[in-house]
Design a protein around this motif. Structure first.
Motif, PDB file in Angstrom:
ATOM      1  N   THR A  60       0.849  -1.189   0.000  1.00 32.39           N
ATOM      2  CA  THR A  60       0.000   0.000   0.000  1.00 32.39           C
ATOM      3  C   THR A  60       0.885   1.240   0.000  1.00 32.39           C
ATOM      4  O   THR A  60       1.792   1.358   0.827  1.00 32.39           O
ATOM      5  N   THR A  61       0.624   2.143  -0.931  1.00 32.02           N
ATOM      6  CA  THR A  61       1.388   3.387  -1.039  1.00 32.02           C
ATOM      7  C   THR A  61       0.432   4.570  -1.058  1.00 32.02           C
ATOM      8  O   THR A  61      -0.579   4.541  -1.765  1.00 32.02           O
ATOM      9  N   ILE A  62       0.711   5.602  -0.254  1.00 33.69           N
ATOM     10  CA  ILE A  62      -0.080   6.829  -0.251  1.00 33.69           C
ATOM     11  C   ILE A  62       0.685   7.875  -1.065  1.00 33.69           C
ATOM     12  O   ILE A  62       1.823   8.209  -0.749  1.00 33.69           O
ATOM     13  N   ILE A  63       0.050   8.369  -2.111  1.00 31.15           N
ATOM     14  CA  ILE A  63       0.671   9.357  -2.992  1.00 31.15           C
ATOM     15  C   ILE A  63      -0.015  10.703  -2.814  1.00 31.15           C
ATOM     16  O   ILE A  63      -1.242  10.791  -2.836  1.00 31.15           O
ATOM     17  N   THR A  64       0.781  11.770  -2.632  1.00 32.21           N
ATOM     18  CA  THR A  64       0.244  13.128  -2.548  1.00 32.21           C
ATOM     19  C   THR A  64       0.488  13.835  -3.876  1.00 32.21           C
ATOM     20  O   THR A  64       1.613  13.888  -4.363  1.00 32.21           O
ATOM     21  N   GLY A 104      -2.181  18.493  -3.476  1.00 34.38           N
ATOM     22  CA  GLY A 104      -2.370  18.197  -2.063  1.00 34.38           C
ATOM     23  C   GLY A 104      -3.311  17.038  -1.812  1.00 34.38           C
ATOM     24  O   GLY A 104      -3.301  16.448  -0.726  1.00 34.38           O
ATOM     25  N   ASP A 105      -4.150  16.689  -2.816  1.00 36.96           N
ATOM     26  CA  ASP A 105      -5.027  15.527  -2.658  1.00 36.96           C
ATOM     27  C   ASP A 105      -4.175  14.259  -2.584  1.00 36.96           C
ATOM     28  O   ASP A 105      -3.086  14.186  -3.150  1.00 36.96           O
ATOM     29  N   LYS A 106      -4.724  13.252  -1.896  1.00 39.49           N
ATOM     30  CA  LYS A 106      -3.993  12.004  -1.711  1.00 39.49           C
ATOM     31  C   LYS A 106      -4.743  10.853  -2.362  1.00 39.49           C
ATOM     32  O   LYS A 106      -5.965  10.871  -2.463  1.00 39.49           O
ATOM     33  N   ARG A 117      -3.340  -2.847  -8.319  1.00 41.91           N
ATOM     34  CA  ARG A 117      -4.523  -3.630  -7.948  1.00 41.91           C
ATOM     35  C   ARG A 117      -5.738  -2.751  -7.689  1.00 41.91           C
ATOM     36  O   ARG A 117      -6.840  -3.084  -8.103  1.00 41.91           O
ATOM     37  N   SER A 118      -5.546  -1.614  -6.987  1.00 47.02           N
ATOM     38  CA  SER A 118      -6.679  -0.742  -6.678  1.00 47.02           C
ATOM     39  C   SER A 118      -6.176   0.647  -6.321  1.00 47.02           C
ATOM     40  O   SER A 118      -5.004   0.833  -5.986  1.00 47.02           O
ATOM     41  N   LEU A 119      -7.076   1.632  -6.423  1.00 46.24           N
ATOM     42  CA  LEU A 119      -6.801   2.976  -5.941  1.00 46.24           C
ATOM     43  C   LEU A 119      -8.025   3.478  -5.201  1.00 46.24           C
ATOM     44  O   LEU A 119      -9.162   3.159  -5.564  1.00 46.24           O
ATOM     45  N   THR A 120      -7.796   4.260  -4.126  1.00 48.73           N
ATOM     46  CA  THR A 120      -8.881   4.792  -3.300  1.00 48.73           C
ATOM     47  C   THR A 120      -8.672   6.283  -3.119  1.00 48.73           C
ATOM     48  O   THR A 120      -7.556   6.733  -2.840  1.00 48.73           O
ATOM     49  N   LEU A 121      -9.760   7.057  -3.282  1.00 51.56           N
ATOM     50  CA  LEU A 121      -9.696   8.507  -3.142  1.00 51.56           C
ATOM     51  C   LEU A 121     -10.801   8.990  -2.221  1.00 51.56           C
ATOM     52  O   LEU A 121     -11.846   8.352  -2.087  1.00 51.56           O
ATOM     53  N   ALA A 122     -10.565  10.137  -1.582  1.00 53.79           N
ATOM     54  CA  ALA A 122     -11.581  10.781  -0.752  1.00 53.79           C
ATOM     55  C   ALA A 122     -12.422  11.691  -1.639  1.00 53.79           C
ATOM     56  O   ALA A 122     -11.886  12.562  -2.326  1.00 53.79           O
ATOM     57  N   THR A 123     -13.735  11.493  -1.654  1.00 48.47           N
ATOM     58  CA  THR A 123     -14.627  12.349  -2.441  1.00 48.47           C
ATOM     59  C   THR A 123     -15.259  13.441  -1.578  1.00 48.47           C
ATOM     60  O   THR A 123     -15.585  14.507  -2.084  1.00 48.47           O
ATOM     61  N   PRO A 211      -9.716   7.020  11.447  1.00 42.50           N
ATOM     62  CA  PRO A 211      -9.163   7.853  10.365  1.00 42.50           C
ATOM     63  C   PRO A 211      -8.311   7.036   9.398  1.00 42.50           C
ATOM     64  O   PRO A 211      -7.677   6.054   9.771  1.00 42.50           O
ATOM     65  N   ASP A 212      -8.319   7.448   8.137  1.00 36.31           N
ATOM     66  CA  ASP A 212      -7.411   6.856   7.157  1.00 36.31           C
ATOM     67  C   ASP A 212      -6.360   7.902   6.776  1.00 36.31           C
ATOM     68  O   ASP A 212      -6.336   8.997   7.330  1.00 36.31           O
ATOM     69  N   ALA A 213      -5.502   7.543   5.845  1.00 35.92           N
ATOM     70  CA  ALA A 213      -4.387   8.429   5.504  1.00 35.92           C
ATOM     71  C   ALA A 213      -4.699   9.355   4.331  1.00 35.92           C
ATOM     72  O   ALA A 213      -3.813  10.057   3.852  1.00 35.92           O
ATOM     73  N   LEU A 214      -5.952   9.398   3.892  1.00 35.20           N
ATOM     74  CA  LEU A 214      -6.282  10.179   2.711  1.00 35.20           C
ATOM     75  C   LEU A 214      -6.481  11.657   2.996  1.00 35.20           C
ATOM     76  O   LEU A 214      -6.567  12.452   2.060  1.00 35.20           O
TER      77      LEU A 214
END
Length: 427
Positions: A60-64, A104-106, A117-123, A211-214
């Motif tokens: 799992t990688t968090i990208i800004t 700045g979005d993650k 495999r997947s990507l997740t974003l905060a809407t 909380p998540d890291a998004l």
């Protein structure tokens, strides 16, 4: 006789050759059926895939997103192709425009090596969109984070301005705007707010339980429930009340609506830079009636409709620059001049409600500096907006009044309980 012996001899040789074809030492012949071949190949591929997954476990990688980057661009190192981009863009279209991801979005990326495999974003603050690659293609799933709502109290004393003092005392910007808008119906923030005035606010805050890291923000203010302004030795209390039978808004303790026919100040955080009356025009150079009020504020500050009404004009107005004219009924009109721009789509004939954003402060037309020029007209004649007398509103009655009084009791109990809890935590 000889013929029979010869036939028997040939049969023996053929039989021996047939047995040798099946079990000759040192040689294996493939006698598998097509089905056997497919099953063996499938098992071989499965073993190979398992081996690769062991070599590249799921990560799992968090990208800004940084300046100059796009969502599609940052996913390319994970094997995200142009075809993938097209499919994901189309799949997410109803929920999220992936081409409008902001700096700045993650984005949360799950991958095995270079295999996305997947990507997740905060809407939104609590809503998430997960897009996953499956053997059948891309799929999406929305889900919501669990939150808990808690009451928050903030108290402060006005020093320079009510806006600055609220910010200094950690009042969220959205709550400040709600407070100023609620009081602007009947208070002139330029003349009637003084150093030493005291303010107490009660508002709700949503807190994410897991909380998540998004996003870094794990809590969010929602609704201002109560405000108390101790002004000129007289407390002014307002309570937020909503019901299907009445207009959602603030009410005084006696059930009377805490709103006027027109706002005295149709923008937040402004200073009064020029009053109503005769003055020497700074550009034209001669004295004439200044038929409104000028408010100084940062460029782009949202401008509100002062009351419910209909847009009469929204366009260029000569010396007024970009201007809006609203008809409110009962002979009243309001004018908003020198705007930078209008809200997208605003046009004559549109109906607007009190407090609705209609444009943004600017410096167009005959104007020396950024400001809003605001006029109120009664039966075609300009009047001083600060002298407007509020139309008396009908208070809540019967069952609605009883329901409102239950809310008042609940707010007072919450204030008391929260204050006690805060004192206990500080000991």
């Amino acid at each position: 006789m000889k013929t029979s012996i010869y036939i028997a001899f040939m049969i023996a040789i053929l039989s021996a050759c047939s047995e040798g074809a099946v079990s000759q030492p040192g040689k294996v012949q493939d006698v598998s059926t097509p089905t056997d071949v497919k099953q063996a190949a499938s098992k071989s591929q499965s073993v190979e895939a398992d081996s690769k997954q062991q070599d590249n476990p799921l990560q799992t990688t968090i990208i800004t997103i940084e300046q100059g980057q796009s969502l599609i661009g940052v996913l390319k190192p994970f094997g995200f192709s142009a075809n993938d981009a097209w499919r994901v863009r189309k799949l997410a279209k109803s929920t999220l425009d992936v081409d409008r991801i902001r700096v700045g979005d993650k984005v949360k990326v799950e991958h095995s090596g270079e295999n996305l495999r997947s990507l997740t974003l905060a809407t939104t603050f609590t809503e998430r969109l997960r897009i996953e690659r499956t053997p059948k293609g891309w799929t999406k799933r929305g889900y919501q984070l669990q939150v808990n709502s808690k009451p928050v109290i903030r108290s402060f004393e006005v020093s320079n301005s009510i806006f600055d003092s609220a910010q200094t005392n950690d009042v969220p910007l959205d709550i400040i705007n709600q407070m100023i808008f609620a009081y602007s119906h009947f208070i002139d923030f330029q003349r009637e707010i003084h150093k030493g005035d005291k303010v107490r606010l009660l508002f709700d805050e949503q807190v994410i339980l897991s909380p998540d890291a998004l996003q870094a923000q794990h809590s969010k203010p929602t609704q201002l429930r109560y405000a108390r302004l101790f002004n000129n030795e007289e407390p002014i209390e307002i309570f937020h009340f909503e019901d299907e039978e009445v207009l959602d808004g603030f009410y005084f303790k006696n059930g009377r609506p805490a709103r006027g026919f027109l706002l005295k100040t149709p923008l937040n955080g402004a200073r009064l830079s020029s009053e109503f009356g005769h003055r020497k025009h700074p550009i034209l150079g001669y004295t004439r009636l200044h038929a409104g009020l000028d408010f100084g504020a940062p460029h782009g500050t949202p401008i509100f409709a002062a009351g419910n009404g209909k847009i009469e004009k929204a366009g260029w107005g000569g010396g007024f620059g970009n201007r809006i004219l609203i008809e409110h009924g009962q002979g009243y009109h309001t004018l908003y001049a020198h705007l930078d721009r209008f809200v997208v789509g605003l046009k004559p004939g549109d109906k607007v409600t009190q407090g609705q954003v209609i444009g943004y402060l600017g410096n167009t037309g005959l104007s020396q500096a950024r400001h809003l020029h605001y006029e109120v007209h009664k039966n075609g004649k300009p009047i001083n907006p600060l002298s407007l007398k509020n139309v008396v509103q009908t208070p809540l009655q019967g069952a609605l009044y009883a329901k409102f009084q239950d809310l008042v009791i609940d707010v007072e109990d919450t204030l008391q309980t929260t204050r006690l809890a805060m004192r206990s935590n500080t000991r």
